[in-house]
Design a protein around this motif. Structure first.
Motif, PDB file in Angstrom:
ATOM      1  N   THR A  14       0.839  -1.203   0.000  1.00 44.92           N
ATOM      2  CA  THR A  14       0.000   0.000   0.000  1.00 44.92           C
ATOM      3  C   THR A  14       0.872   1.250   0.000  1.00 44.92           C
ATOM      4  O   THR A  14       0.659   2.175  -0.797  1.00 44.92           O
ATOM      5  N   THR A  15       1.878   1.263   0.861  1.00 41.77           N
ATOM      6  CA  THR A  15       2.777   2.415   0.969  1.00 41.77           C
ATOM      7  C   THR A  15       3.460   2.691  -0.369  1.00 41.77           C
ATOM      8  O   THR A  15       3.416   3.808  -0.889  1.00 41.77           O
ATOM      9  N   GLU A  18       0.863   3.353  -3.489  1.00 37.94           N
ATOM     10  CA  GLU A  18       0.276   4.694  -3.494  1.00 37.94           C
ATOM     11  C   GLU A  18       1.273   5.736  -3.961  1.00 37.94           C
ATOM     12  O   GLU A  18       0.958   6.611  -4.762  1.00 37.94           O
ATOM     13  N   ASP A  22       1.167   7.916  -7.399  1.00 35.76           N
ATOM     14  CA  ASP A  22       1.258   9.356  -7.260  1.00 35.76           C
ATOM     15  C   ASP A  22       2.333   9.928  -8.183  1.00 35.76           C
ATOM     16  O   ASP A  22       2.108  10.894  -8.903  1.00 35.76           O
ATOM     17  N   PHE A  28      -4.970   4.473  -8.639  1.00 34.29           N
ATOM     18  CA  PHE A  28      -4.521   3.484  -7.658  1.00 34.29           C
ATOM     19  C   PHE A  28      -5.711   2.741  -7.049  1.00 34.29           C
ATOM     20  O   PHE A  28      -6.756   3.331  -6.799  1.00 34.29           O
ATOM     21  N   ASP A  30      -6.358  -0.491  -3.988  1.00 32.39           N
ATOM     22  CA  ASP A  30      -5.752  -1.399  -3.018  1.00 32.39           C
ATOM     23  C   ASP A  30      -6.515  -2.716  -3.010  1.00 32.39           C
ATOM     24  O   ASP A  30      -7.743  -2.729  -3.038  1.00 32.39           O
ATOM     25  N   THR A  78      -2.508  -2.981  -5.808  1.00 27.43           N
ATOM     26  CA  THR A  78      -1.765  -3.868  -4.921  1.00 27.43           C
ATOM     27  C   THR A  78      -2.504  -5.197  -4.840  1.00 27.43           C
ATOM     28  O   THR A  78      -3.716  -5.249  -4.953  1.00 27.43           O
TER      29      THR A  78
END
Ligand SMILES: Nc1ncnc2c1ncn2[C@@H]1O[C@H](COP(=O)(O)OP(=O)(O)OP(=O)(O)O)[C@@H](O)[C@H]1O
Ligand SMILES: [Mg+2]
Length: 163
Positions: A14-15, A18, A22, A28, A30, A78
């Motif tokens: 996720t980190t 994203e 960006d 995006f 998840d 993801t």
């Protein structure tokens, strides 16, 4: 192109996903958004999901990708995609898998920090047991999560085939 950011729970999907979306200015999504209420309840209870549980989930992710591909759009999604069989379900000519590689102890430490309490290691262990890292024939990108997320994202951008 659709990028699927894959790896075990806590590897940073996720980190990194994203941040990558960006930087690229891409849409995006998840993987968690595609789970049924029943699956979410199971996961909250710490019960590993079965292949059957994952079926509707994979279908949802595949549909999200196909909608974008059909519209000529790019995206980042993801998905743990731990097993080869899951990746085979999601694989398409326009899909690039990016595998976030990190060792168990590093991830366990980050999980503990993130949740502010001890993360049940049996869940992480079950993730590693299920993990089938992408083989050479899968043409996945493998990146290390040892450094800061920005570093990981930069490594991905550097290796991405021109979109
Ligand atoms: N280089 C890095 N790459 C990814 N995550 C990192 C990195 N360094 C630190 N982290 C931290 O590790 C944690 C990873 O959590 P994240 O929620 O992104 O993982 P996840 O793979 O999406 O997990 P889950 O499968 O449970 O959704 C976060 O707290 C994040 O800030
Ligand atoms: Mg996540």
């Amino acid at each position: 192109m659709i990028i699927v950011v894959m790896g075990v729970s806590g590897s940073g999907k996720t980190t990194v996903g994203e941040l990558l979306a960006d930087r690229l200015g891409w849409e995006f999504a998840d993987a968690d958004e595609f789970h049924s209420a029943a699956n979410v309840a199971k996961m909250r209870a710490g019960t590993p999901l079965t292949d059957a549980d994952r079926e509707s989930w994979l279908r949802g992710i595949a549909a999200w990708m196909d909608e974008r591909i059909a519209a000529g759009k790019h995206g980042v999604v993801t998905c743990s995609a731990l097993k080869r069989a899951y990746r085979d379900r999601l694989g398409r000519p326009d899909v690039q898998f990016v595998y976030l590689e990190g060792d168990r102890d590093l991830i366990a430490r980050r999980m503990a920090d993130r949740r502010g309490h001890f993360f049940p290691t049996r869940l992480l262990d079950s993730q590693f047991r299920e993990l089938e890292p992408p083989g050479p024939d899968e043409q996945a990108l493998t990146v290390s999560i040892a450094d800061a997320p920005e570093e990981t994202v930069q490594q991905i951008m550097d290796q991405l085939p021109a979109a």
